[in-house]
Design an enzyme around this catalytic site. Structure first.
Site, PDB file in Angstrom:
ATOM      1  N   HIS A   1       0.855  -1.194   0.000  1.00  0.00           N
ATOM      2  CA  HIS A   1       0.000   0.000   0.000  1.00  0.00           C
ATOM      3  C   HIS A   1       0.884   1.235   0.000  1.00  0.00           C
ATOM      4  O   HIS A   1       1.873   1.298   0.725  1.00  0.00           O
ATOM      5  CB  HIS A   1      -0.893  -0.021   1.247  1.00  0.00           C
ATOM      6  CG  HIS A   1      -1.598   1.269   1.523  1.00  0.00           C
ATOM      7  ND1 HIS A   1      -1.221   2.140   2.515  1.00  0.00           N
ATOM      8  CD2 HIS A   1      -2.674   1.847   0.914  1.00  0.00           C
ATOM      9  CE1 HIS A   1      -2.028   3.182   2.528  1.00  0.00           C
ATOM     10  NE2 HIS A   1      -2.921   3.030   1.563  1.00  0.00           N
TER      11      HIS A   1
ATOM     12  N   HIS B   1       1.522  11.293  -1.991  1.00  0.00           N
ATOM     13  CA  HIS B   1       0.282  11.168  -1.233  1.00  0.00           C
ATOM     14  C   HIS B   1      -0.383  12.536  -1.246  1.00  0.00           C
ATOM     15  O   HIS B   1      -0.046  13.414  -0.456  1.00  0.00           O
ATOM     16  CB  HIS B   1       0.564  10.696   0.183  1.00  0.00           C
ATOM     17  CG  HIS B   1      -0.635  10.110   0.860  1.00  0.00           C
ATOM     18  ND1 HIS B   1      -0.729   9.936   2.213  1.00  0.00           N
ATOM     19  CD2 HIS B   1      -1.802   9.639   0.347  1.00  0.00           C
ATOM     20  CE1 HIS B   1      -1.892   9.389   2.516  1.00  0.00           C
ATOM     21  NE2 HIS B   1      -2.561   9.199   1.396  1.00  0.00           N
TER      22      HIS B   1
END
Length: 918
Positions: free
Chosen positions: A435, A484
């Protein structure tokens, strides 16, 4: 007196090309030894035919320049470079990197190099044992190279170092670091788990190429790994620490040096006087006069001395108790038992105690030939090798077998790659998945790095995530970036990640499919560039599905071998009304996952609307046609099962728990037989911690994605799960998860009772492989992770007693721990070694661990291989193991029995705590 009992070992295997996995065709776990003819007679050892491990690399051809010393450039994360000389030791076991001039008489002295490495202690100088090397990577995909390439002030440093002769090969001031750091000259050496050296050969080194050097080092590392199976782990550990301790590199270690060695390998010395007395007594026993004893012991003599120290505590060792219990302490003629026959070993040990009913006498005889050929230290009471080495073994070689990888608690045949199971649809496999692969730390402020993709790939990950956003426009060209979004994490180029993946495939062409999970936030122009870069960089390695291939079952891992597969969006009409939303930025329970999470928590607002618009932007047809797995929203399981098989779902961990409670778990499992599901950590885990993967595994979810940058228990369980099938990243799901459509679900299917007894350890290093510090006080935390009540992951955990001041051969109090296992198909046993701190306020330090699926856990007296936090067995951790006894019984265990057991353990723990106060 011959201090080694050694025989000529079997022929050295040829290094396989491309690290191709080897198929396991045998049904016996002890048949994996060289095919030595049973009638071969191994002569008793003489100095002439003695084959010592420290000479196993002697015949490997290496470039002369490497042994004389070649210039390399070390690249640091700040973009600075320094000129160094890399040199291989004469015995080819050690790689030196020091400041020096290659080829000079001064720099070519092994003695000078070894002494320099001890004295300076600088991180600029390195001594790397080949036993500590875990990977050698070509190219410049590592993080230090990546950061250096972005520096504009580094070219001056590089210009001053890159050329020996200031020739025309030196870079000009107009060139950038990205131009100068030629990937064909760059390489990285990964050693001792997490350490890395990023190096580049200067372009002026035309006499020898980078690949000539690295091919030689690859062969050395492979040969070392192949040859070490003929040597006991304590001798391997001694050789590993020998060079840093021997005095003046004379090949001998005196009393002072030996005390340092023993402390380094965690052997406690009660007092200097007692040690000196033992040292002198041993020296006299091997006929060394006072002068020779003062000069010190050779490596072989030290190995025998160490073995003698171990034998002094022989009666307390579990191996002695089990030897007498299994075979008897006396033979039929009344004499003390010193050895055991192949037939007795087969029936009383393998068949009756270990439960290896398929083992045959012929396999045992081949095993005995292997054990009698081991290079073990010679002790004063050791028996001679029998004339027929297939007939008998002594207690020392029995102990060597118990601690060997062949006796591992992890079923060896299940650990090996099995090509016959790789032709099922990809939906029938668990896939090693990560992830937010790009992050080096937390989800808010950490750096993004291409390095993390290489780390994940070499750790066995086969599903990588990329969060892709619009970046800058450079030279009229959009540049997609990965980061991110809406956080303070740094950005990296999408194309650099794809290049790193392609580089990995170039050197590992037999890799099973790499799935790229795209979280695509890009506008159409940037998506067009993404598609172009995927096609251009990956070329024939990119799987482009045809419309025909999207019909029927999904392709198998074998069909997709060596390919990159894209997971993203491929709606049939390019309308995303049914496409899945990306939920990573806001967790399912409403907690914001980023520092800006509150901006999107409300029902409206311009920023929230813009974010929703960006998330649901249209998909470029050129990118969609490259996509195999299309993520779409869950409406109902009945509807999803009717979708084409390339349609799939993604859920956060909170959603998984919710669905497991509120929906038909059995229907979800049936869906996962033909379709794919991906799970990922909740957005609230801003520290990049992980959730337990047990629950989604039990539901048949294929891609259970974890944060690979966080070495917590969850990731270690994942490492243990994917040890199966040759660590290829794909494990066929158990039948219980593949036949749900015809099965009637029962309340307690295949419940097991598992009992673990901790007996001893061997060669346990200090935490983080520290070279200095006190001898450790190890204890074992034994945990069982399982699914309780069919819907919740849970665990039981117990601590063994502490073995004070002994990591070399700790003996525990034979604590026995029992567990009820409700779901053996997914349950995991986790064993972790900690160093007990004497200061109550300081946390106990983790030393090593191992995770073993219950489904592959073997009963009997078993060895447990231990791994470091990076999931490697490189460096000193490569010699560490535990000895445990495992009992497994099938059947439903009454709940009150387990409650009684837990109550007894709580009472015992309370008593231990009270005693500790006094």
């Amino acid at each position: 007196m011959h201090l080694y009992q050694a025989q000529t070992s079997p022929a050295r295997p040829t290094r396989p090309s491309n690290n191709a996995p080897i198929s396991a065709s045998s049904s016996s776990t002890i048949s994996n030894f060289p095919n030595i003819p049973l009638n071969k007679q191994l002569s008793n050892p003489t100095k002439k035919n003695k084959t010592l491990f420290q000479h196993c690399l002697k015949d490997i051809a290496v470039p002369r320049a490497l042994q004389e010393g070649i210039q390399v450039l070390r690249v640091f994360a700040n973009g600075k470079t320094t000129r160094m000389t890399m040199k291989l030791s004469d015995d080819k076991f050690t790689l030196f990197l020091n400041h020096g001039i290659p080829g000079s008489t001064k720099s070519s002295s092994n003695k000078r190099w070894s002494m320099m490495s001890r004295k300076n202690g600088s991180e600029l100088d390195r001594v790397i044992d080949v036993g500590g090397i875990s990977e050698i990577q070509r190219g410049h995909s590592r993080r230090n190279f990546q950061l250096a390439r972005t520096r504009t002030d580094s070219i001056k440093s590089l210009m001053s170092n890159i050329s020996l002769d200031n020739s025309s090969t030196a870079p000009s001031s107009q060139q950038s670091m990205a131009d100068v750091l030629d990937p064909s000259l760059c390489f990285s050496i990964l050693f001792r788990g997490a350490w890395t050296l990023d190096l580049m050969m200067p372009s002026s080194s035309t006499s020898i190429s980078r690949d000539e050097i690295l091919n030689a080092l690859d062969q050395i590392v492979y040969t070392y790994q192949s040859a070490k199976v003929m040597v006991s782990n304590d001798v391997l550990l001694l050789r590993y620490v020998w060079r840093e301790a021997e005095k003046e590199t004379t090949g001998r270690a005196g009393s002072n040096e030996l005390q340092k060695i023993l402390k380094r390998i965690n052997y406690h010395i009660p007092s200097t006087k007692k040690f000196t007395d033992s040292y002198d007594k041993f020296g006299k026993m091997i006929h060394l006069d006072r002068k020779m004893r003062k000069q010190g012991l050779t490596f072989e003599q030290t190995a025998s001395f160490l073995h003698k120290l171990k034998r002094d505590s022989w009666l307390a060792k579990p191996v002695n108790r089990y030897w007498n219990r299994l075979f008897g302490d006396q033979m039929k003629n009344g004499k003390a038992r010193k050895d055991v026959s192949a037939q007795t070993f087969l029936t009383k040990f393998l068949h009756d105690f270990q439960g290896e009913d398929e083992a045959t006498l012929e396999q045992v005889q081949r095993l005995f030939i292997h054990l009698n050929a081991l290079q073990l230290p010679r002790s004063d009471d050791a028996i001679e090798i029998p004339d027929d080495p297939s007939s008998r073994i002594d207690k020392v070689r029995f102990e060597a077998y118990l601690n060997s990888e062949e006796n591992d608690a992890f079923e060896p045949l299940r650990e090996k790659y099995n090509k016959d199971c790789m032709r099922r649809p990809i939906s029938e496999y668990w896939i090693n998945s990560s992830h937010n692969t790009y992050l080096t730390g937390d989800q808010i402020t950490s750096a993004s790095s291409v390095d993390m993709y290489s780390n994940a790939l070499y750790r066995g990950c086969r599903c990588l995530e990329l969060d892709i956003w619009d970046g800058e426009i450079v030279d009229m060209q959009p540049c997609p970036v990965v980061w991110h979004g809406h956080t303070m994490t740094s950005k990296i180029l999408f194309k650099d990640i794809i290049r790193a993946i392609k580089l990995f495939l170039n050197f590992h062409p037999d890799t099973f499919p790499l799935v790229l999970s795209f979280e695509n936030h890009c506008s159409i122009p940037y998506q067009e560039v993404m598609a172009q870069q995927l096609v251009r960089i990956l070329g024939s390695s990119l799987y482009i599905p045809s419309e025909t291939s999207l019909q029927g079952s999904l392709p198998s891992p074998m069909d997709l071998k060596g390919m990159v597969v894209v997971k993203g969006r491929r709606p049939t009409d390019l309308d995303l009304d049914d496409a899945e939303d990306y939920e990573d930025d806001v967790s399912d329970d409403g907690a914001p996952s980023t520092v800006f999470g509150s901006e999107y928590a409300g029902d409206g607002g311009e920023q929230a609307a813009n974010r929703k618009k960006n998330t649901n932007s249209k998909i470029s047809p050129s990118l969609a046609r490259l996509t195999l797995f299309h993520g779409n929203k869950l409406k109902s399981w009945e509807t999803s099962i009717l979708n084409p098989t390339h349609y799939m779902h993604s859920f956060s961990e909170n959603k998984v728990r919710s669905l497991a409670r509120k929906t038909d778990r059995r229907t979800w499992t049936v869906y996962n037989e033909t379709h794919m599901s991906r799970t990922y950590p909740a957005g609230s885990r801003v520290d990049s911690s992980n959730y337990l993967p047990i629950l989604p595994w039990s539901l048949g979810c294929q891609m259970v994605s974890l944060n690979f940058q966080t070495n917590d228990v969850a990731l270690k369980l994942n490492d243990g799960r994917f040890r199966e099938n040759g660590s290829c990243g794909y494990v066929l799901k158990p039948d219980s998860l593949l036949e749900m459509h015809d099965k009637v679900e029962t309340k307690d299917p295949n419940t097991l009772k598992v009992a673990i007894r901790i007996l001893s350890g061997a060669c346990i290093p200090k935490p983080n492989e520290q070279k200095t510090g006190e001898v450790i006080n190890p204890y074992i935390k034994v945990s069982m992770y399982d699914i309780k009540n069919g819907e919740k992951a849970g665990f039981q955990s117990f601590d063994s007693g502490v073995c004070g001041n002994n990591g070399f051969n700790p003996i525990f109090t034979s604590d026995k721990f029992s567990f009820r296992v409700d779901n053996p198909a997914v349950a995991m046993l986790h064993l972790a070694i900690y160093d007990k701190e004497s200061t109550p306020t300081k946390p106990d330090a983790l030393v090593a661990s191992a995770s073993i699926p219950v489904s592959v856990l073997r009963k009997g007296l078993r060895s447990v291989k231990l791994f470091d936090t990076a999931n490697t067995r490189s460096g000193a951790i490569g010699f560490a193991s535990l000895l445990i006894e495992v009992k497994k019984s099938i059947g439903v265990v009454a709940a009150n029995d387990m409650d009684d057991f837990i109550a007894r353990e709580a009472t015992r723990a309370k008593k231990v705590a009270i005693m500790a106060e006094f």
